[in-house]
Design a protein around this motif. Structure first.
Motif, PDB file in Angstrom:
ATOM      1  N   VAL A   1       0.636  -1.184   0.169  1.00 20.64           N
ATOM      2  CA  VAL A   1       0.008   0.021   0.249  1.00 20.64           C
ATOM      3  C   VAL A   1       0.660   1.235   0.035  1.00 20.64           C
ATOM      4  N   PRO A   2       0.599   2.131  -1.308  1.00 20.85           N
ATOM      5  CA  PRO A   2       1.497   3.551  -1.098  1.00 20.85           C
ATOM      6  C   PRO A   2       0.922   4.191   0.092  1.00 20.85           C
ATOM      7  N   THR A   3       2.238   4.906   0.648  1.00 24.04           N
ATOM      8  CA  THR A   3       2.144   6.298   1.623  1.00 24.04           C
ATOM      9  C   THR A   3       1.450   7.223   0.640  1.00 24.04           C
ATOM     10  N   ARG A   4       0.380   8.046   1.355  1.00 18.41           N
ATOM     11  CA  ARG A   4      -0.340   9.145   0.710  1.00 18.41           C
ATOM     12  C   ARG A   4       0.514  10.193   1.534  1.00 18.41           C
ATOM     13  N   VAL A   5       0.852  11.130   0.683  1.00 16.29           N
ATOM     14  CA  VAL A   5       1.586  12.645   1.407  1.00 16.29           C
ATOM     15  C   VAL A   5       0.574  13.522   0.683  1.00 16.29           C
ATOM     16  N   ASN A   6       0.351  14.836   1.731  1.00 11.84           N
ATOM     17  CA  ASN A   6      -0.722  15.894   0.934  1.00 11.84           C
ATOM     18  C   ASN A   6       0.096  16.851   1.353  1.00 11.84           C
ATOM     19  N   ILE A   7       0.623  17.466   0.264  1.00  7.87           N
ATOM     20  CA  ILE A   7       1.041  18.898  -0.155  1.00  7.87           C
ATOM     21  C   ILE A   7       0.645  20.239  -0.570  1.00  7.87           C
ATOM     22  N   SER A   8       0.959  21.123   0.749  1.00  7.97           N
ATOM     23  CA  SER A   8       1.485  22.434   0.025  1.00  7.97           C
ATOM     24  C   SER A   8       1.936  23.432   0.647  1.00  7.97           C
ATOM     25  N   PHE A   9       2.353  24.504  -0.381  1.00  7.72           N
ATOM     26  CA  PHE A   9       2.670  25.426   0.098  1.00  7.72           C
ATOM     27  C   PHE A   9       2.437  27.249   0.740  1.00  7.72           C
ATOM     28  N   THR A  10       3.512  27.651   0.529  1.00  3.35           N
ATOM     29  CA  THR A  10       3.089  28.768   0.887  1.00  3.35           C
ATOM     30  C   THR A  10       4.285  30.613   0.600  1.00  3.35           C
ATOM     31  N   LEU A  11       3.872  30.743  -0.677  1.00  2.00           N
ATOM     32  CA  LEU A  11       4.385  31.348  -1.387  1.00  2.00           C
ATOM     33  C   LEU A  11       5.027  32.705  -0.624  1.00  2.00           C
ATOM     34  N   SER A  12       6.117  32.952   0.238  1.00  2.04           N
ATOM     35  CA  SER A  12       6.162  34.372   1.592  1.00  2.04           C
ATOM     36  C   SER A  12       7.248  35.275   0.832  1.00  2.04           C
ATOM     37  N   ALA A  13       7.443  35.454   0.062  1.00  4.25           N
ATOM     38  CA  ALA A  13       9.104  36.716  -0.616  1.00  4.25           C
ATOM     39  C   ALA A  13       9.175  36.063  -2.060  1.00  4.25           C
ATOM     40  N   ILE A  14       9.020  37.112  -2.700  1.00  2.00           N
ATOM     41  CA  ILE A  14      10.405  36.880  -4.567  1.00  2.00           C
ATOM     42  C   ILE A  14      11.098  37.767  -4.398  1.00  2.00           C
ATOM     43  N   LEU A  15      12.281  36.658  -4.189  1.00  2.00           N
ATOM     44  CA  LEU A  15      13.687  37.531  -3.332  1.00  2.00           C
ATOM     45  C   LEU A  15      14.454  38.822  -5.230  1.00  2.00           C
ATOM     46  N   GLU A  16      14.112  37.329  -6.089  1.00  2.00           N
ATOM     47  CA  GLU A  16      14.851  38.141  -7.695  1.00  2.00           C
ATOM     48  C   GLU A  16      14.387  37.236  -7.777  1.00  2.00           C
ATOM     49  N   VAL A  17      14.521  37.770  -9.453  1.00  2.00           N
ATOM     50  CA  VAL A  17      14.861  37.584 -10.740  1.00  2.00           C
ATOM     51  C   VAL A  17      15.493  37.466 -11.783  1.00  2.00           C
ATOM     52  N   ASP A  18      16.619  36.412 -12.027  1.00  2.00           N
ATOM     53  CA  ASP A  18      17.804  36.980 -12.681  1.00  2.00           C
ATOM     54  C   ASP A  18      17.094  36.456 -14.345  1.00  2.00           C
ATOM     55  N   ALA A  19      17.040  38.021 -14.630  1.00  2.00           N
ATOM     56  CA  ALA A  19      16.779  37.434 -16.391  1.00  2.00           C
ATOM     57  C   ALA A  19      17.574  36.868 -17.596  1.00  2.00           C
ATOM     58  N   GLN A  20      18.900  36.926 -16.839  1.00  2.00           N
ATOM     59  CA  GLN A  20      20.389  36.758 -17.486  1.00  2.00           C
ATOM     60  C   GLN A  20      20.624  35.247 -17.083  1.00  2.00           C
ATOM     61  N   LEU A  21      20.548  34.438 -15.996  1.00  2.00           N
ATOM     62  CA  LEU A  21      20.331  33.061 -16.033  1.00  2.00           C
ATOM     63  C   LEU A  21      18.791  32.521 -15.919  1.00  2.00           C
ATOM     64  N   GLN A  22      18.008  32.882 -15.670  1.00  2.00           N
ATOM     65  CA  GLN A  22      16.494  32.133 -16.002  1.00  2.00           C
ATOM     66  C   GLN A  22      16.964  31.785 -14.461  1.00  2.00           C
ATOM     67  N   LEU A  23      16.245  32.492 -13.731  1.00  2.00           N
ATOM     68  CA  LEU A  23      17.149  32.178 -11.873  1.00  2.00           C
ATOM     69  C   LEU A  23      15.636  32.985 -11.553  1.00  2.00           C
ATOM     70  N   LEU A  24      15.071  31.975 -11.253  1.00  2.62           N
ATOM     71  CA  LEU A  24      13.414  32.893  -9.908  1.00  2.62           C
ATOM     72  C   LEU A  24      13.957  31.909  -8.097  1.00  2.62           C
ATOM     73  N   THR A  25      14.089  33.490  -7.682  1.00  2.00           N
ATOM     74  CA  THR A  25      14.403  33.192  -6.252  1.00  2.00           C
ATOM     75  C   THR A  25      13.711  33.657  -5.501  1.00  2.00           C
ATOM     76  N   SER A  26      13.401  32.683  -4.235  1.00  2.00           N
ATOM     77  CA  SER A  26      11.481  32.378  -3.652  1.00  2.00           C
ATOM     78  C   SER A  26      11.579  32.118  -2.197  1.00  2.00           C
ATOM     79  N   PHE A  27      10.966  32.721  -1.479  1.00  3.64           N
ATOM     80  CA  PHE A  27      10.997  31.485  -0.161  1.00  3.64           C
ATOM     81  C   PHE A  27      10.061  30.717  -0.301  1.00  3.64           C
ATOM     82  N   LEU A  28       9.688  30.035   0.521  1.00  2.00           N
ATOM     83  CA  LEU A  28       9.213  28.947  -0.072  1.00  2.00           C
ATOM     84  C   LEU A  28       8.255  28.461   1.805  1.00  2.00           C
TER      85      LEU A  28
END
Length: 446
Positions: free
Chosen positions: A62-89
Motif C-alpha cells: 500500500v503506497p503512502t499518501r503525502v499531501n502537499i501545499s506551500f505558501t509563497l512568502s517572498a519573491i527575492l530575485e528574478v535573474d533574466a540573464q541566468l533564467q533563475l527565480l529566487t523565492s522563499f517558500l
C-alpha cells in the motif's frame, strides 16, 4: 540505592518490548503510561523512533499518501540573464503514520504533540526545478496528532530555473513552475495529493507575501503529470506560479524622460529653418539622449532584446533623422542664397501647387509675382526710363536658362522650395513617430 536501578531499567525494558510487540500486532496504540501533565516520556515513542528508517506502513504493498501545499512568502530575485527565480517558500507535508496513535481520553486529554523531525520518517519531497543545495534549517519539529497524522512545515529558500520572457519588459508577466516530486519512491510506494485547494494557496500567499517591490503574485494553478525515468514512474504535482512586474519604476525613470526628449526634438522643427541655433539644439538633444541611455543602462535586462530597447533605438533613430533633415534644409538654404541652380519646370510645377494652388503657373507677370510671394521691391517691373540705369544690376538681369526668371526670383523659388521640403519632412517625421510609438504601445498591451 544501588538496588533500585535494576528495577527501573527493567521497567523501561518491559515498556520498550511491549511497544515493539504492539508494532508487530494488529494494534499500534501507544501506551499512555508515559503521558502526564508535565510532558511525555520519550520511551513511549521509542519504538516509533527506532523505525524511522522505514516507510511507516502496515502493508508495504500500500503506497503512502503525502499531501502537499506551500505558501509563497517572498519573491527575492528574478535573474533574466541566468533564467533563475529566487523565492522563499513554506512547504507543508501531511501524511499518516499508523504506528503513532493513542487515545486522548486515556492520555490526560492530549490530542497533539510536537516531535523532533529527526526522530520521524520524512518523505523525500524536493522541487525538480531547484538549482541550489537545500538550505533547510536543522532542528525542525513536526506536529503529531492522536490519529497518527503528521504535519511537517519546512521553510525553503528556493533558487529555481524559470523560462523568462523579457520581450515585454517592463510590462512583462512570467510563469514559473514548482514541481514537487520524490527522487526515491515510485508510484508503488508514494502518492502525492493536495493538502489545500489551489485558491487557498493563492490567497494565503498573497496575504503573507513580504516583497511589495518589483514583483506581484497574479495566481497559482496546478497540474498532476507523472514523471517517467527509465522503467520507473514517479508521482508529482506541478504548480504554475504567475507573477507580474510592477512597471512604475521603469515608467518614471525610462519611458517618461525618453518621451520628453523625443517630444522636444519634434517641437524643435518650429524653430526657423534659417536659424543658426536649430542644428546645434538638435545635436545637444542627441548627445543628451545618449547620456541618458548610458545612465539608465543598469535598469535594463542584461540579456535578450526587450521591446523597450527597440523603443529606445527607435527614438534615437528619430533624433538622427531629425538632425539629418536639418542638415539637408540648411544645405538647401545655403545653395539658394549663394549659387541657386536653375529649377526644373517639373519641380516648379509639382511643389508649388502644394502650397499655392492655381498660382504657380500664371500668365500675367503680376500673378506670377504674387504666386511666388515676392513684393514689387524684389522683382523687376515696368519702370521709368530714368530708373532703368539705377535699379538694374548685372547679377539681377541674368536669366534662368532662358526661362525668363532673374537670379532674385530664382533665390526666392529655392527658398520657398526649402520651406516646403521642411514642412513636408516634418509631417513625415510626425507620421513615422506616431505610427512607430503606436505600434510599440499595441505590442506592450498584448
Amino acid at each position: 540505592m544501588e538496588g533500585r536501578w535494576p528495577a527501573r531499567g527493567g521497567v523501561l525494558l518491559c515498556l520498550t518490548v511491549s511497544l515493539l510487540l504492539q508494532g508487530r500486532g494488529d494494534s499500534f496504540t501507544i501506551n499512555c503510561s508515559g503521558f502526564d501533565q508535565h510532558g511525555v516520556d520519550p520511551a513511549a515513542f521509542q519504538a516509533v523512533f527506532d523505525r524511522k528508517a522505514f516507510r511507516p506502513v502496515t502493508n508495504y504493498s500500500v503506497p503512502t499518501r503525502v499531501n502537499i501545499s506551500f505558501t509563497l512568502s517572498a519573491i527575492l530575485e528574478v535573474d533574466a540573464q541566468l533564467q533563475l527565480l529566487t523565492s522563499f517558500l513554506w512547504m507543508d507535508l501531511v501524511w499518516d503514520n499508523p504506528f503513532i496513535t493513542w487515545n486522548p481520553e486515556e492520555c490526560v486529554g492530549i490530542n497533539k504533540l510536537t516531535v523532533s523531525a529527526e526522530n520521524l520518517w520524512l518523505p523525500d519531497i524536493f522541487i525538480v526545478e531547484s538549482m541550489d543545495v537545500d538550505q533547510t534549517p536543522s532542528g525542525l519539529t513536526a506536529y503529531v496528532s492522536s490519529e497518527g497524522r503528521i504535519k511537517y512545515d519546512k521553510p525553503m529558500r528556493v533558487t529555481s530555473i524559470c523560462n523568462l520572457d523579457i520581450f515585454y519588459f517592463p510590462f512583462d508577466q512570467q510563469n514559473c513552475t514548482f514541481t514537487f516530486s520524490s527522487f526515491l519512491y515510485t508510484v508503488d510506494s508514494m502518492l502525492l495529493g493536495m493538502d489545500k485547494e489551489v485558491w487557498e494557496i493563492t490567497d494565503t500567499s498573497r496575504n503573507v507575501i513580504r516583497t511589495q517591490g518589483e514583483w506581484e503574485l497574479l495566481g497559482i494553478n496546478k497540474a498532476t503529470p507523472k514523471m517517467s525515468v527509465g522503467s520507473n514512474l514517479y508521482d508529482q504535482i506541478m504548480f504554475y506560479v504567475a507573477i507580474r512586474r510592477r512597471p512604475s519604476l521603469y515608467i518614471i525613470n525610462l519611458l517618461v524622460p525618453s518621451s520628453f526628449l523625443i517630444a522636444i526634438d519634434a517641437l524643435s522643427f518650429y524653430l526657423p529653418a534659417e536659424s543658426e541655433s536649430r542644428a546645434p539644439f538638435k545635436i545637444t538633444l542627441l548627445l543628451g539622449y545618449n547620456v541618458f541611455l548610458l545612465m539608465m543602462n543598469d535598469l535594463l535586462p542584461a540579456s535578450g532584446t526587450p521591446l523597450i530597447s527597440v523603443y529606445f533605438a527607435l527614438c534615437l533613430s528619430l533624433m538622427v533623422l531629425s538632425l539629418l533633415e536639418t542638415v539637408f534644409i540648411t544645405y538647401l538654404l545655403h545653395v539658394a542664397t549663394t549659387q541657386p541652380p536653375p529649377m526644373p519646370r517639373w519641380l516648379h510645377s509639382l511643389l508649388l501647387p502644394c502650397t499655392s494652388p492655381g498660382r504657380c503657373c500664371p500668365t500675367a507677370p503680376q500673378k506670377e509675382n504674387e504666386g511666388l510671394g515676392l513684393t514689387p521691391t524684389h522683382l523687376p517691373g515696368p519702370k521709368e526710363p530714368g530708373e532703368l540705369g539705377k535699379e538694374v544690376r548685372p547679377g539681377e538681369t541674368e536669366l534662368d536658362g532662358g526661362s525668363g526668371r532673374t537670379k532674385t526670383q530664382l533665390v526666392e523659388l529655392w527658398v520657398q522650395f526649402s520651406h516646403v521640403m521642411d514642412a513636408l519632412l516634418f509631417r513625415l517625421y510626425l507620421l513615422f513617430m506616431a505610427s512607430s510609438i503606436f505600434t510599440v504601445i499595441v505590442l506592450w498591451n498584448t
